[in-house]
Design a protein around this motif. Structure first.
Motif, PDB file in Angstrom:
ATOM      1  N   PHE A 175       0.827  -1.213   0.000  1.00  0.00           N
ATOM      2  CA  PHE A 175       0.000   0.000   0.000  1.00  0.00           C
ATOM      3  C   PHE A 175       0.861   1.262   0.000  1.00  0.00           C
ATOM      4  CE2 PHE A 175      -1.533   3.401   2.810  1.00  0.00           C
ATOM      5  CZ  PHE A 175      -2.511   3.937   1.982  1.00  0.00           C
ATOM      6  N   PHE A 176       1.865   1.318   0.863  1.00  0.00           N
ATOM      7  CA  PHE A 176       2.678   2.527   0.957  1.00  0.00           C
ATOM      8  C   PHE A 176       3.493   2.778  -0.306  1.00  0.00           C
ATOM      9  CE2 PHE A 176       2.291   1.595   5.635  1.00  0.00           C
ATOM     10  CZ  PHE A 176       1.465   2.673   5.902  1.00  0.00           C
ATOM     11  N   ALA A 177       3.700   1.733  -1.109  1.00  0.00           N
ATOM     12  CA  ALA A 177       4.432   1.885  -2.366  1.00  0.00           C
ATOM     13  C   ALA A 177       3.524   2.207  -3.545  1.00  0.00           C
ATOM     14  CB  ALA A 177       5.205   0.599  -2.675  1.00  0.00           C
ATOM     15  N   MET A 178       2.221   2.311  -3.321  1.00  0.00           N
ATOM     16  CA  MET A 178       1.286   2.519  -4.428  1.00  0.00           C
ATOM     17  C   MET A 178       1.551   3.849  -5.122  1.00  0.00           C
ATOM     18  SD  MET A 178      -2.877   2.157  -4.424  1.00  0.00           S
ATOM     19  CE  MET A 178      -3.104   3.282  -3.048  1.00  0.00           C
ATOM     20  N   PRO A 179       1.653   3.849  -6.438  1.00  0.00           N
ATOM     21  CA  PRO A 179       1.823   5.113  -7.163  1.00  0.00           C
ATOM     22  C   PRO A 179       0.657   6.061  -6.902  1.00  0.00           C
ATOM     23  CG  PRO A 179       2.241   3.226  -8.598  1.00  0.00           C
ATOM     24  CD  PRO A 179       1.655   2.677  -7.328  1.00  0.00           C
ATOM     25  N   GLU A 180       0.919   7.343  -7.046  1.00  0.00           N
ATOM     26  CA  GLU A 180      -0.123   8.349  -6.823  1.00  0.00           C
ATOM     27  C   GLU A 180      -1.327   8.080  -7.720  1.00  0.00           C
ATOM     28  OE1 GLU A 180      -0.374  10.670  -4.723  1.00  0.00           O
ATOM     29  OE2 GLU A 180       1.635  10.931  -3.885  1.00  0.00           O
ATOM     30  N   ARG A 181      -2.507   8.080  -7.116  1.00  0.00           N
ATOM     31  CA  ARG A 181      -3.728   7.871  -7.876  1.00  0.00           C
ATOM     32  C   ARG A 181      -4.904   8.385  -7.051  1.00  0.00           C
ATOM     33  NH1 ARG A 181      -6.751   3.722  -7.549  1.00  0.00           N
ATOM     34  NH2 ARG A 181      -6.751   3.437  -9.808  1.00  0.00           N
ATOM     35  N   SER A 182      -6.053   8.496  -7.698  1.00  0.00           N
ATOM     36  CA  SER A 182      -7.203   9.114  -7.042  1.00  0.00           C
ATOM     37  C   SER A 182      -8.173   8.110  -6.413  1.00  0.00           C
ATOM     38  CB  SER A 182      -7.983   9.977  -8.051  1.00  0.00           C
ATOM     39  OG  SER A 182      -8.409   9.183  -9.145  1.00  0.00           O
ATOM     40  N   GLY A 183      -8.035   6.822  -6.715  1.00  0.00           N
ATOM     41  CA  GLY A 183      -8.963   5.831  -6.197  1.00  0.00           C
ATOM     42  C   GLY A 183      -8.842   5.635  -4.698  1.00  0.00           C
ATOM     43  N   LYS A 184      -9.855   5.033  -4.103  1.00  0.00           N
ATOM     44  CA  LYS A 184      -9.872   4.780  -2.666  1.00  0.00           C
ATOM     45  C   LYS A 184      -9.059   3.531  -2.345  1.00  0.00           C
ATOM     46  CE  LYS A 184     -13.646   3.152  -0.805  1.00  0.00           C
ATOM     47  NZ  LYS A 184     -15.032   3.062  -0.295  1.00  0.00           N
TER      48      LYS A 184
END
Length: 293
Positions: free
Chosen positions: A69-78
């Motif tokens: 989760f902490f590595a997730m690329p920037e995005r707008s989804g929940k």
């Protein structure tokens, strides 16, 4: 073998040479706030390389330390984060909602830990109920117990002995604030994996207790029946057009469970960090299983 810092990935049964992948957009902006057996910090960049290019909400029902989760690329989804470990989820919520008071409580734990040799066992025996105290105790014990291992007995009580750290970092102020910011819009719940409700187009990443590995995070462990239920649940998600990725160990049981459609198996070379025997640490083959190409 991959170059230092690289990770090998190869489709199961493929004759293609494996290529090292290096961390790119998946470099974490916030770090996991706890150590966690089986954590995916070293594989997080690879997992996002293998994730579907476009998806709706992100679900992680075995969130653990949250490396992916902490590595997730920037995005707008929940982001919908869940786990059956209630103390862990309480810690996530307190970091999200009350991080400054948590920092103060951890500073107090740190002072007492260094002042009193028996403080660890005193805290381990406690059973606080207020979320702030639950979270502070959980993080303190994780930072000071043997190998950062979370283990409970048959009664659900944490029973890991004290570690031998000379100066454990009990309160990482900036790290906790960064984590709080990363969790600001996350939906965080105590929930079993088979009760989450992803919708078509969402992405579910599952990192369950591995087959053949330590499973003492909760009473009863995570045995063959739970592994089969996870497979069946993933099939159901796939029928609803949910993108699914599952990590697990490379064992006959797991290969058998995921041997047919809609699953595709990839092999990855992953480091093993938590082992009581130093010679048991090193790199092992694990599996990334997806319902999409």
């Amino acid at each position: 073998m991959p170059a230092e810092g690289g990770i090998t990935v190869q489709a199961s049964g493929s004759s293609l040479r494996s290529e090292p992948l290096v961390a790119g957009t998946g470099i974490p902006r916030a770090r996991p706030f706890v150590k966690w057996a089986g954590g995916k910090r070293s594989l997080a960049a690879l997992i996002w390389e293998q994730a579907p290019p476009d998806f709706g909400d992100y679900h992680e029902p075995f969130v653990g330390g949250g490396s992916v989760f902490f590595a997730m690329p920037e995005r707008s989804g929940k982001a919908c984060l869940s786990d059956v470990n209630s103390e862990l989820i309480t810690a996530y919520k307190v970091i999200r909602d009350d991080v400054e008071r948590l920092i103060a409580a951890l500073w107090e734990h740190a002072h007492n830990h260094h002042a009193d040799e028996g403080y660890y066992l005193q805290v381990r025996a406690q059973e606080p109920e207020a979320p702030l105290q639950v979270a502070a105790r959980f993080i303190y014990l994780n930072k000071t117990c043997y190998n950062g291992l979370y283990r409970v007995n048959s009664e659900g009580k944490f029973n890991v002995p004290k570690g031998s750290y000379k100066n454990p970092r009990i309160c990482d102020v900036e790290g906790l604030r960064q984590t709080s910011a990363a969790l600001a819009r996350a939906d965080i719940r105590v929930e079993t994996f088979d009760s989450i409700a992803p919708e078509a187009g969402d992405f579910v990443y599952c990192d369950p207790p591995y087959d053949g590995a330590f499973t003492g995070y909760v009473p009863g462990g995570f045995g063959d029946a739970q592994q089969e239920l996870l497979r069946d649940t993933a099939v159901g998600w796939g029928h609803r057009d949910v993108h699914v990725m599952i990590s697990n160990s490379d064992t006959p049981l797991i290969r058998g469970l995921y041997s047919g459609p809609p699953f595709r198996i990839r092999e990855v070379l992953a480091p093993r960090h938590i082992n009581s025997d130093g010679e048991g640490r090193g790199s092992v083959v694990e599996l990334l299983i997806t319902t999409y190409d």
